[in-house]
Design a protein around this motif. Structure first.
Motif, PDB file in Angstrom:
ATOM      1  N   ASN A 187       0.821  -1.208   0.000  1.00 36.46           N
ATOM      2  CA  ASN A 187       0.000   0.000   0.000  1.00 36.46           C
ATOM      3  C   ASN A 187       0.856   1.260   0.000  1.00 36.46           C
ATOM      4  OD1 ASN A 187      -1.573   2.043   2.212  1.00 36.46           O
ATOM      5  ND2 ASN A 187      -2.720   1.421   0.400  1.00 36.46           N
ATOM      6  N   ALA A 188       1.943   1.251   0.779  1.00 37.11           N
ATOM      7  CA  ALA A 188       2.842   2.415   0.841  1.00 37.11           C
ATOM      8  C   ALA A 188       3.489   2.691  -0.518  1.00 37.11           C
ATOM      9  CB  ALA A 188       3.907   2.194   1.907  1.00 37.11           C
ATOM     10  N   LYS A 189       3.624   1.638  -1.334  1.00 40.02           N
ATOM     11  CA  LYS A 189       4.211   1.801  -2.669  1.00 40.02           C
ATOM     12  C   LYS A 189       3.162   2.206  -3.706  1.00 40.02           C
ATOM     13  CE  LYS A 189       7.846  -1.614  -1.819  1.00 40.02           C
ATOM     14  NZ  LYS A 189       8.298  -3.001  -2.083  1.00 40.02           N
ATOM     15  N   GLY A 190       1.883   2.293  -3.283  1.00 40.72           N
ATOM     16  CA  GLY A 190       0.859   2.814  -4.192  1.00 40.72           C
ATOM     17  C   GLY A 190      -0.290   1.895  -4.524  1.00 40.72           C
ATOM     18  N   THR A 191      -0.294   0.664  -3.995  1.00 49.76           N
ATOM     19  CA  THR A 191      -1.375  -0.273  -4.294  1.00 49.76           C
ATOM     20  C   THR A 191      -2.613   0.054  -3.461  1.00 49.76           C
ATOM     21  OG1 THR A 191       0.231  -2.021  -4.750  1.00 49.76           O
ATOM     22  CG2 THR A 191      -2.040  -2.714  -4.356  1.00 49.76           C
ATOM     23  N   THR A 192      -3.750   0.212  -4.131  1.00 49.78           N
ATOM     24  CA  THR A 192      -5.033   0.343  -3.440  1.00 49.78           C
ATOM     25  C   THR A 192      -5.498  -1.059  -3.040  1.00 49.78           C
ATOM     26  OG1 THR A 192      -5.612   2.284  -4.756  1.00 49.78           O
ATOM     27  CG2 THR A 192      -7.421   1.154  -3.636  1.00 49.78           C
ATOM     28  N   ILE A 193      -5.925  -1.214  -1.783  1.00 47.76           N
ATOM     29  CA  ILE A 193      -6.331  -2.528  -1.280  1.00 47.76           C
ATOM     30  C   ILE A 193      -7.815  -2.503  -0.898  1.00 47.76           C
ATOM     31  CG2 ILE A 193      -6.026  -4.183   0.614  1.00 47.76           C
ATOM     32  CD1 ILE A 193      -3.053  -3.434   0.639  1.00 47.76           C
ATOM     33  N   ILE A 194      -8.551  -3.476  -1.426  1.00 47.42           N
ATOM     34  CA  ILE A 194      -9.957  -3.684  -1.053  1.00 47.42           C
ATOM     35  C   ILE A 194      -9.997  -4.996  -0.278  1.00 47.42           C
ATOM     36  CG2 ILE A 194     -12.341  -3.704  -1.856  1.00 47.42           C
ATOM     37  CD1 ILE A 194     -10.635  -1.319  -2.921  1.00 47.42           C
ATOM     38  N   TYR A 195     -10.548  -4.945   0.936  1.00 48.46           N
ATOM     39  CA  TYR A 195     -10.312  -6.033   1.897  1.00 48.46           C
ATOM     40  C   TYR A 195     -11.607  -6.400   2.599  1.00 48.46           C
ATOM     41  CZ  TYR A 195      -8.904  -6.989   6.865  1.00 48.46           C
ATOM     42  OH  TYR A 195      -8.785  -7.428   8.160  1.00 48.46           O
ATOM     43  N   THR A 196     -11.905  -7.687   2.689  1.00 48.18           N
ATOM     44  CA  THR A 196     -13.010  -8.142   3.527  1.00 48.18           C
ATOM     45  C   THR A 196     -12.446  -9.001   4.653  1.00 48.18           C
ATOM     46  OG1 THR A 196     -13.535 -10.307   2.568  1.00 48.18           O
ATOM     47  CG2 THR A 196     -14.413  -8.366   1.430  1.00 48.18           C
ATOM     48  N   SER A 197     -13.093  -8.926   5.805  1.00 43.38           N
ATOM     49  CA  SER A 197     -12.663  -9.742   6.937  1.00 43.38           C
ATOM     50  C   SER A 197     -13.753  -9.786   7.989  1.00 43.38           C
ATOM     51  CB  SER A 197     -11.386  -9.163   7.552  1.00 43.38           C
ATOM     52  OG  SER A 197     -10.958  -9.960   8.642  1.00 43.38           O
ATOM     53  N   HIS A 198     -13.716 -10.845   8.806  1.00 47.69           N
ATOM     54  CA  HIS A 198     -14.531 -10.889  10.015  1.00 47.69           C
ATOM     55  C   HIS A 198     -13.706 -10.528  11.244  1.00 47.69           C
ATOM     56  CE1 HIS A 198     -17.257 -13.353   7.418  1.00 47.69           C
ATOM     57  NE2 HIS A 198     -18.156 -12.665   8.079  1.00 47.69           N
ATOM     58  N   HIS A 199     -12.409 -10.266  11.048  1.00 50.43           N
ATOM     59  CA  HIS A 199     -11.541  -9.858  12.152  1.00 50.43           C
ATOM     60  C   HIS A 199     -11.643  -8.342  12.325  1.00 50.43           C
ATOM     61  CE1 HIS A 199      -9.816 -13.827  12.536  1.00 50.43           C
ATOM     62  NE2 HIS A 199      -9.424 -13.827  11.285  1.00 50.43           N
ATOM     63  N   LEU A 200     -12.557  -7.895  13.172  1.00 51.71           N
ATOM     64  CA  LEU A 200     -12.839  -6.464  13.265  1.00 51.71           C
ATOM     65  C   LEU A 200     -11.711  -5.685  13.921  1.00 51.71           C
ATOM     66  CD1 LEU A 200     -16.648  -6.618  14.119  1.00 51.71           C
ATOM     67  CD2 LEU A 200     -15.571  -6.229  11.914  1.00 51.71           C
ATOM     68  N   SER A 201     -11.019  -6.279  14.887  1.00 47.62           N
ATOM     69  CA  SER A 201      -9.895  -5.564  15.496  1.00 47.62           C
ATOM     70  C   SER A 201      -8.763  -5.405  14.479  1.00 47.62           C
ATOM     71  CB  SER A 201      -9.398  -6.293  16.745  1.00 47.62           C
ATOM     72  OG  SER A 201      -8.962  -7.600  16.428  1.00 47.62           O
ATOM     73  N   GLU A 202      -8.555  -6.425  13.655  1.00 50.89           N
ATOM     74  CA  GLU A 202      -7.564  -6.328  12.583  1.00 50.89           C
ATOM     75  C   GLU A 202      -7.951  -5.228  11.596  1.00 50.89           C
ATOM     76  OE1 GLU A 202      -6.059 -10.032  10.595  1.00 50.89           O
ATOM     77  OE2 GLU A 202      -7.044  -9.143   8.844  1.00 50.89           O
ATOM     78  N   ALA A 203      -9.213  -5.200  11.200  1.00 52.95           N
ATOM     79  CA  ALA A 203      -9.686  -4.184  10.257  1.00 52.95           C
ATOM     80  C   ALA A 203      -9.546  -2.783  10.843  1.00 52.95           C
ATOM     81  CB  ALA A 203     -11.141  -4.460   9.890  1.00 52.95           C
ATOM     82  N   GLN A 204      -9.820  -2.647  12.125  1.00 54.68           N
ATOM     83  CA  GLN A 204      -9.720  -1.337  12.784  1.00 54.68           C
ATOM     84  C   GLN A 204      -8.301  -0.784  12.695  1.00 54.68           C
ATOM     85  OE1 GLN A 204     -11.673  -1.094  16.628  1.00 54.68           O
ATOM     86  NE2 GLN A 204     -10.192   0.405  17.374  1.00 54.68           N
ATOM     87  N   ASP A 205      -7.312  -1.651  12.873  1.00 55.15           N
ATOM     88  CA  ASP A 205      -5.916  -1.223  12.821  1.00 55.15           C
ATOM     89  C   ASP A 205      -5.393  -1.086  11.398  1.00 55.15           C
ATOM     90  OD1 ASP A 205      -5.801  -1.244  15.588  1.00 55.15           O
ATOM     91  OD2 ASP A 205      -5.067  -3.304  15.689  1.00 55.15           O
TER      92      ASP A 205
END
Length: 253
Positions: A187-205
């Motif tokens: 992501n820092a190099k410019g990749t846009t990331i679209i992400y699904t997860s049930h790990h809400l604490s992971e998603a929050q961070d």
């Protein structure tokens, strides 16, 4: 990290499967900015995988439209396929081939070849802690190791946009940390990331922005901190999620 330039623009998108009584995606409108780590979060059956499947060109919408990097599948399907990377929840690997053989095969599918491909494979295996296992068969790998190879298969062609469906499901903490760190570097190099997860604490961070989806529509959108601050009594993203989608079980068969 985010900006005002939308790399994905979705307008009045609907999807109803044949013989279904309801829309899996229902009048969904969304703009995703360049270089976001964008989380699509929702209960089972909320429409997340259907939405990603449409954006990846796997299934067609019932109605509505969307563009990816100002391109549409109707006119520019080949160009979009080169622009995106997809890492599915299920392992898309050949179990009787080695990690290196799998990755050389998938890289060649994207048009990579020769020394360039071999170096990309070796570098990615090294970065994800797998180089010493490069010539072991996939069916001897742990879940976390398979997950990391699965990820490499989707990014060898250096996609502008990366779709991730539950990229850390069923893995150990060490593998999860390596995967998330690697994705942050992409992501820092410019990749846009679209992400699904049930790990809400992971998603929050992890996510720079989040949309909470249920019954095929967006209930809330914003940065994790915005969503927490705007939801009465919420201390974290899980509180926001329960507040918006309820406590009802979403068992699905």
């Amino acid at each position: 990290m985010s900006n005002d330039t939308s790399i994905i623009q979705i307008n009045q998108l609907y999807k109803q499967y044949k013989d279904a009584d309801y829309f899996s995606v229902n009048n969904l409108n969304l703009a995703i900015g360049e270089k976001e780590i964008y989380g699509l979060l929702g209960p089972n059956g909320a429409g997340k995988t259907t939405l990603i499947s449409m954006l990846c060109g796997i299934i067609k919408p019932t109605s509505g439209n969307f563009s990816i990097n100002n391109l549409t599948y109707e006119k520019n399907a080949f160009e979009i396929k080169k622009t995106i990377g997809v890492v599915p929840q299920e392992y898309a690997l050949y179990p009787t081939l080695t990690a290196r053989e799998n990755l050389l095969y998938f890289g060649s599918m994207y048009g990579l070849k020769g020394k360039n491909l071999r170096e990309k494979v070796a570098t990615a295996l090294y970065q994800l802690g797998l180089l010493k296992f490069a010539d072991k068969k996939i069916d001897t790998f742990s879940g976390g190791m398979k997950r990391r190879v699965n990820l490499i298969a989707g990014i060898l062609h250096e996609p502008l946009i990366l779709f991730l469906d539950e990229p850390t499901v069923g893995v150990d903490v060490q593998s999860k940390n390596v995967i998330i760190s690697y994705l942050k570097e992409l992501n820092a190099k410019g990749t846009t990331i679209i992400y699904t997860s049930h790990h809400l604490s992971e998603a929050q961070d992890f996510c720079t922005k989040i949309a909470i989806i249920d019954r095929g529509t967006i209930y809330a959108e914003g940065t994790p901190n915005q969503l927490i601050q705007e939801t009465s009594g919420a201390h974290n993203l899980e509180d926001v999620f329960i507040s918006l989608t309820g406590k009802e079980l979403r068992d699905d068969v």
